[in-house]
Design a protein around this motif. Structure first.
Motif, PDB file in Angstrom:
ATOM      1  N   ILE A  44      14.338  -2.137  -4.668  1.00 40.32           N
ATOM      2  CA  ILE A  44      14.147  -3.393  -4.079  1.00 40.32           C
ATOM      3  C   ILE A  44      15.400  -3.798  -3.193  1.00 40.32           C
ATOM      4  O   ILE A  44      16.487  -3.901  -3.961  1.00 40.32           O
ATOM      5  CB  ILE A  44      13.815  -4.834  -4.814  1.00 40.32           C
ATOM      6  N   VAL A  46      17.314  -5.309   0.576  1.00 37.15           N
ATOM      7  CA  VAL A  46      17.296  -6.054   1.790  1.00 37.15           C
ATOM      8  C   VAL A  46      17.946  -5.255   2.868  1.00 37.15           C
ATOM      9  O   VAL A  46      19.219  -5.072   2.790  1.00 37.15           O
ATOM     10  CB  VAL A  46      17.728  -7.420   2.161  1.00 37.15           C
ATOM     11  N   PHE A  64      12.884  -7.251   3.887  1.00 37.00           N
ATOM     12  CA  PHE A  64      12.892  -7.047   2.219  1.00 37.00           C
ATOM     13  C   PHE A  64      12.086  -5.829   2.070  1.00 37.00           C
ATOM     14  O   PHE A  64      10.716  -5.565   2.494  1.00 37.00           O
ATOM     15  CB  PHE A  64      12.044  -8.432   1.872  1.00 37.00           C
ATOM     16  N   SER A  65      12.435  -4.853   1.494  1.00 37.96           N
ATOM     17  CA  SER A  65      12.010  -3.507   1.471  1.00 37.96           C
ATOM     18  C   SER A  65      11.594  -3.045  -0.033  1.00 37.96           C
ATOM     19  O   SER A  65      12.497  -3.433  -0.889  1.00 37.96           O
ATOM     20  CB  SER A  65      12.823  -2.251   1.874  1.00 37.96           C
ATOM     21  N   THR A 105      10.681 -14.252  -3.274  1.00 40.69           N
ATOM     22  CA  THR A 105      11.930 -13.850  -3.198  1.00 40.69           C
ATOM     23  C   THR A 105      12.304 -13.138  -1.594  1.00 40.69           C
ATOM     24  O   THR A 105      13.358 -13.543  -1.246  1.00 40.69           O
ATOM     25  CB  THR A 105      12.291 -12.386  -3.878  1.00 40.69           C
ATOM     26  N   ALA A 106      11.307 -12.557  -0.831  1.00 40.76           N
ATOM     27  CA  ALA A 106      11.415 -12.317   0.584  1.00 40.76           C
ATOM     28  C   ALA A 106      11.943 -13.716   1.310  1.00 40.76           C
ATOM     29  O   ALA A 106      12.793 -13.254   2.054  1.00 40.76           O
ATOM     30  CB  ALA A 106      10.223 -11.579   0.968  1.00 40.76           C
ATOM     31  N   GLU A 109      15.225 -14.878   0.700  1.00 34.22           N
ATOM     32  CA  GLU A 109      16.496 -14.158   1.246  1.00 34.22           C
ATOM     33  C   GLU A 109      16.267 -14.321   2.880  1.00 34.22           C
ATOM     34  O   GLU A 109      17.315 -13.560   3.379  1.00 34.22           O
ATOM     35  CB  GLU A 109      16.257 -12.810   0.710  1.00 34.22           C
ATOM     36  N   CYS A 111      14.054 -13.164   4.839  1.00 35.38           N
ATOM     37  CA  CYS A 111      13.452 -12.090   5.374  1.00 35.38           C
ATOM     38  C   CYS A 111      12.228 -12.576   6.197  1.00 35.38           C
ATOM     39  O   CYS A 111      11.512 -13.280   5.660  1.00 35.38           O
ATOM     40  CB  CYS A 111      13.115 -11.118   4.593  1.00 35.38           C
ATOM     41  N   ILE A 114       8.250  -7.890   4.950  1.00 35.88           N
ATOM     42  CA  ILE A 114       8.084  -7.028   3.937  1.00 35.88           C
ATOM     43  C   ILE A 114       7.898  -5.550   4.502  1.00 35.88           C
ATOM     44  O   ILE A 114       7.132  -5.468   4.885  1.00 35.88           O
ATOM     45  CB  ILE A 114       7.406  -7.403   2.771  1.00 35.88           C
TER      46      ILE A 114
ATOM     47  N   LEU B  50      20.207  -7.054  -4.179  1.00 32.84           N
ATOM     48  CA  LEU B  50      19.289  -6.697  -2.964  1.00 32.84           C
ATOM     49  C   LEU B  50      20.023  -6.251  -2.103  1.00 32.84           C
ATOM     50  O   LEU B  50      19.736  -5.730  -0.962  1.00 32.84           O
ATOM     51  CB  LEU B  50      18.485  -7.877  -2.656  1.00 32.84           C
TER      52      LEU B  50
END
Lengths: 326, 58
Positions: A44, A46, A64-65, A105-106, A109, A111, A114, B50
């Motif tokens: 996981i 960014v 978000f990867s 979470t994405a 952050e 983003c 995803i 992250l």
């Protein structure tokens, strides 16, 4: 025996009870097909959008990867083999992350998208689908970074929740697919056409490996096929090979080979042809196909200049540049 | 002049050495046979770094 048939990818594995499919993570548990990595990603991060690479989709934005272990291809040159060529139980660590936690979470952050990426998200289809459906409800985009070795029915369903894809077209040669990737070409071409029909924003990546798939005649056939089946405005990325995994006997792709491939594809009628994995190469920037104006300058994975108008047009000639810019 | 002290029983030293060696081997073997945690380490998503640079393509 209570075997199950996995109908997700063209391999069509018939999995005996207690066994696993070719991808290692789709298993038969008491007669039911399960993906062992659902909600259990192993990678996981960014990343910048340019890393996927998607050059015509919200340039410069963070993505978000996420990926789990496993893959339905077994490329000899796999760069991510420590993730893709293992089952979930073979990883050193996994995260507990159900779709709701991923989306939360994405968003936290900052983003807007995803990406289901790194290994091949086809094998964690259910996890990607559920996450994408939820992400979309929260206003996030979903990106599928894939080799597109998937059957039409599950792909069509997936297209309902995915916004853009970068498809790794490994070569325009079925023999290459069989020898190097233990797969076949036609299902990938079918998947590309289906994605376009379903309205996804599609970009194509071709990793050029010296002596194996860098023949200019093959590149011309591939570019012509992309122009005719997906459209001349489909971005094509030629990416530089580095010796990896079980293919360490070949050198990195010379810059001149990438230049020749790019020129050939542009001469075949493609408007946006890029060079990747080469720092500072002119071919990593976007130019207007009409008057040659520099539209987006990229250095590595970073956008260092963006001259597109707010409507995604060339500032000089007003040519509309295809993509998702907002 | 004093004579150097003699070891009256050399086999005692040998037995002591062999005892220590045997003990060490037995302890090592026991540790090797103890059940260890299997499979990947499960972590909470909040523990993920992250923004750590990584070598993954795509």
């Amino acid at each position: 025996m209570n075997a199950v048939a996995c109908e997700l990818c063209p391999r069509g594995c018939v999995i005996p009870e207690g066994g696993a499919g070719d991808c290692r993570i789709r298993v038969n548990l008491a007669g039911k097909l399960r993906a062992t990595t659902y909600g259990r990603p192993s990678a996981i991060h960014v990343d910048p959008m340019e890393k996927k690479p998607l050059y015509h989709f919200r340039p410069g934005s963070p993505v978000f990867s996420v990926a789990t272990a496993g893959c339905n291809l077994h490329c000899l040159n796999c760069q991510n083999w420590q993730l893709s060529q293992r089952g979930g139980e073979e990883m050193e660590q996994i995260y507990r992350a159900d779709p709701a936690q991923l989306v939360e979470t994405a968003r936290r952050e900052g983003c807007q998208a995803i990406a289901y990426t790194y290994s091949d998200p086809v094998v964690f289809y259910e996890y990607a689908y559920d996450s994408a459906e939820l992400a979309r409800r929260h206003g996030l985009s979903n990106l599928f970074i894939t080799a597109a070795y998937i059957r039409p029915a599950p792909l069509r369903r997936l297209c309902g929740v995915i916004d853009a894809a970068n498809v790794d077209l490994k070569a325009f040669d079925d023999g290459f697919y069989r020898r190097v990737s233990s797969a076949t070409l036609q299902p990938v071409l079918d998947a590309l056409v289906l994605m376009r029909e379903e309205g996804l924003w599609v970009e194509v990546t071709n990793l050029l490996i010296p002596t194996l798939n860098d023949d200019l005649a093959m590149i011309r056939r591939m570019a012509t096929w992309i122009r005719d089946e997906l459209g001349a405005q489909t971005p094509l990325h030629f990416s530089r090979f580095h010796p990896q995994y079980r293919m360490r006997n070949l050198p990195p792709t010379p810059a001149a080979t990438l230049d020749r491939a790019r020129r050939e594809a542009m001469d075949s009628g493609l408007d946006y042809v890029y060079v990747g994995n080469v720092m500072g190469h002119e071919g990593s920037s976007t130019f207007c196909p009409v008057d040659g104006t520099l539209l987006i300058r990229r250095t590595g994975f970073w956008v260092t200049e963006n001259n597109l108008t707010a409507e995604g047009r060339c500032p000089e000639c007003d040519e509309p540049i295809p993509g998702v810019w907002k | 002049m004093m004579k150097p002290k003699r070891n009256d029983n050399p086999s005692r030293e040998r037995r002591r050495f062999l005892g220590l060696l045997g003990g060490g081997l037995a302890a090592g073997a026991s540790l090797a046979l103890l059940p260890r945690e299997e499979g990947p380490r499960e972590r909470d998503l909040r523990e993920a770094d992250l923004y750590r640079p990584h070598p993954l393509a795509g």
